[in-house]
Scaffold this motif. Structure first.
Motif, PDB file in Angstrom:
ATOM      1  N   GLU A  60       0.803  -1.212   0.000  1.00 17.92           N
ATOM      2  CA  GLU A  60       0.000   0.000   0.000  1.00 17.92           C
ATOM      3  C   GLU A  60       0.849   1.281   0.000  1.00 17.92           C
ATOM      4  O   GLU A  60       2.004   1.276   0.445  1.00 17.92           O
ATOM      5  N   HIS A  62       2.756   4.439   1.004  1.00 17.90           N
ATOM      6  CA  HIS A  62       3.366   4.726   2.301  1.00 17.90           C
ATOM      7  C   HIS A  62       4.654   5.501   2.073  1.00 17.90           C
ATOM      8  O   HIS A  62       5.065   5.711   0.929  1.00 17.90           O
ATOM      9  N   SER A 135      -3.155   3.705   4.764  1.00 17.13           N
ATOM     10  CA  SER A 135      -4.365   3.272   5.470  1.00 17.13           C
ATOM     11  C   SER A 135      -4.477   3.944   6.831  1.00 17.13           C
ATOM     12  O   SER A 135      -5.583   4.277   7.288  1.00 17.13           O
ATOM     13  N   ASP A 136      -3.346   4.163   7.497  1.00  9.30           N
ATOM     14  CA  ASP A 136      -3.376   4.853   8.787  1.00  9.30           C
ATOM     15  C   ASP A 136      -3.736   6.330   8.618  1.00  9.30           C
ATOM     16  O   ASP A 136      -4.487   6.898   9.416  1.00  9.30           O
ATOM     17  N   LEU A 138      -5.595   7.602   6.300  1.00  4.44           N
ATOM     18  CA  LEU A 138      -7.012   7.696   5.962  1.00  4.44           C
ATOM     19  C   LEU A 138      -7.916   7.397   7.152  1.00  4.44           C
ATOM     20  O   LEU A 138      -8.899   8.097   7.395  1.00  4.44           O
ATOM     21  N   ARG A 139      -7.585   6.359   7.924  1.00  2.00           N
ATOM     22  CA  ARG A 139      -8.504   5.945   8.983  1.00  2.00           C
ATOM     23  C   ARG A 139      -8.342   6.764  10.257  1.00  2.00           C
ATOM     24  O   ARG A 139      -9.274   6.834  11.071  1.00  2.00           O
ATOM     25  N   LEU A 161     -14.528   5.239   3.699  1.00  2.00           N
ATOM     26  CA  LEU A 161     -13.368   4.825   4.496  1.00  2.00           C
ATOM     27  C   LEU A 161     -13.723   3.883   5.635  1.00  2.00           C
ATOM     28  O   LEU A 161     -12.823   3.336   6.282  1.00  2.00           O
ATOM     29  N   ILE A 164     -11.896   0.502   6.389  1.00  2.00           N
ATOM     30  CA  ILE A 164     -10.486   0.497   6.796  1.00  2.00           C
ATOM     31  C   ILE A 164     -10.429   0.563   8.317  1.00  2.00           C
ATOM     32  O   ILE A 164     -10.452   1.637   8.914  1.00  2.00           O
ATOM     33  N   PRO A 167      -4.347  -1.260   9.714  1.00  2.00           N
ATOM     34  CA  PRO A 167      -3.389  -1.132   8.606  1.00  2.00           C
ATOM     35  C   PRO A 167      -3.595  -2.214   7.557  1.00  2.00           C
ATOM     36  O   PRO A 167      -3.918  -3.361   7.881  1.00  2.00           O
ATOM     37  N   VAL A 168      -3.407  -1.846   6.294  1.00  2.00           N
ATOM     38  CA  VAL A 168      -3.635  -2.787   5.195  1.00  2.00           C
ATOM     39  C   VAL A 168      -2.345  -3.512   4.815  1.00  2.00           C
ATOM     40  O   VAL A 168      -2.315  -4.731   4.692  1.00  2.00           O
ATOM     41  N   GLY A 171      -2.631  -4.866  -0.079  1.00  2.00           N
ATOM     42  CA  GLY A 171      -4.017  -4.742  -0.503  1.00  2.00           C
ATOM     43  C   GLY A 171      -4.235  -5.394  -1.868  1.00  2.00           C
ATOM     44  O   GLY A 171      -3.279  -5.715  -2.565  1.00  2.00           O
ATOM     45  N   CYS A 176     -12.113  -8.219   0.461  1.00  2.00           N
ATOM     46  CA  CYS A 176     -12.537  -7.185  -0.486  1.00  2.00           C
ATOM     47  C   CYS A 176     -13.649  -7.717  -1.382  1.00  2.00           C
ATOM     48  O   CYS A 176     -13.555  -8.826  -1.924  1.00  2.00           O
TER      49      CYS A 176
END
Length: 221
Positions: A60, A62, A135-136, A138-139, A161, A164, A167-168, A171, A176
């Motif tokens: 993902e 990062h 992911s962090d 966003l969430r 969102l 989520i 952490p992904v 992905g 999913c």
């Protein structure tokens, strides 16, 4: 960080089995193992991740706040995509066995496997690779802040969102529900590494994993 190592100590370590430290495992074909000074106390200022991916799986987006990352392809094929903060360009670099791609410290990036059985080593110039995950971001960013900052609908942000929860890393998540695109093959445009943005050819990869007819383009953004 250069820490003193007492090479006469009975606790000094020279070897390690990466299978003993799996950082993340999505399934049998997609996993990340980590080696740092925490596992091998003679490493000093180097660490690495061993990554295994199947087609269309993504490390993902990062960035590493403390290290440059050198991505080495052992088997398979992967596209390393990064944002150059000096030019604001999103660049894509496909690599195959024996090739490397370098991601400077602090640059936003992601990796997409384009064939099955992709095996990578990512090497860092730090004793422990630190990272901030998309992911962090966003969430953990409040939805009202995202909505206000970008003039978006807060309810739509929350709905988009809400899946989520953690952490992904690799992905898409195992659960999913997205349906694969119904087009044959995987079409990957070669990285534009030529000055003045000259057109680059297309490269097609046969799809070999578990979703017949899946089409994936890692260059969509």
């Amino acid at each position: 960080m250069n820490s003193y190592v007492d090479y006469t100590s009975p606790s000094v370590q020279f070897t390690y089995d990466l299978s003993d430290n799996i950082l993340f495992q999505k399934d049998a074909q997609n996993s990340i193992s980590e080696l740092s000074i925490q596992q091998l106390n003679t490493l000093a200022n180097v660490s690495l991740l061993e990554i295994r991916l199947s087609t269309a799986n993504v490390i993902e987006p990062h960035y590493h706040q403390n290290a440059t990352e050198l991505v080495y392809c052992v088997t398979g094929a992967v596209t390393v995509s990064l944002i150059n903060p000096f030019t604001s360009e999103l660049r894509h670099f496909p690599i195959t066995p024996g090739q490397v791609a370098n991601v400077p410290q602090g640059w936003w990036h992601y990796l997409v496997a384009t064939v099955d059985n992709t095996h990578l080593l990512t090497i860092f110039n730090a004793p422990i690779p630190e990272f901030i995950l998309g992911s962090d971001v966003l969430r953990l960013t409040p939805s009202n802040i995202l909505a206000h900052t970008y003039c978006l609908n807060e309810n739509k942000i929350q709905d988009a969102l809400s899946p989520i929860k953690k952490p992904v890393l690799i992905g898409p998540p195992k659960d999913c529900k997205q349906q694969p695109l119904q087009k044959p093959g995987i079409h990957v445009r070669l990285a534009d590494t030529v000055a003045h943005h000259q057109p680059t050819p297309e490269r097609s990869y046969a799809y070999t994993s578990g979703y017949p007819g899946f089409s994936f383009n890692p260059y969509q953004n």
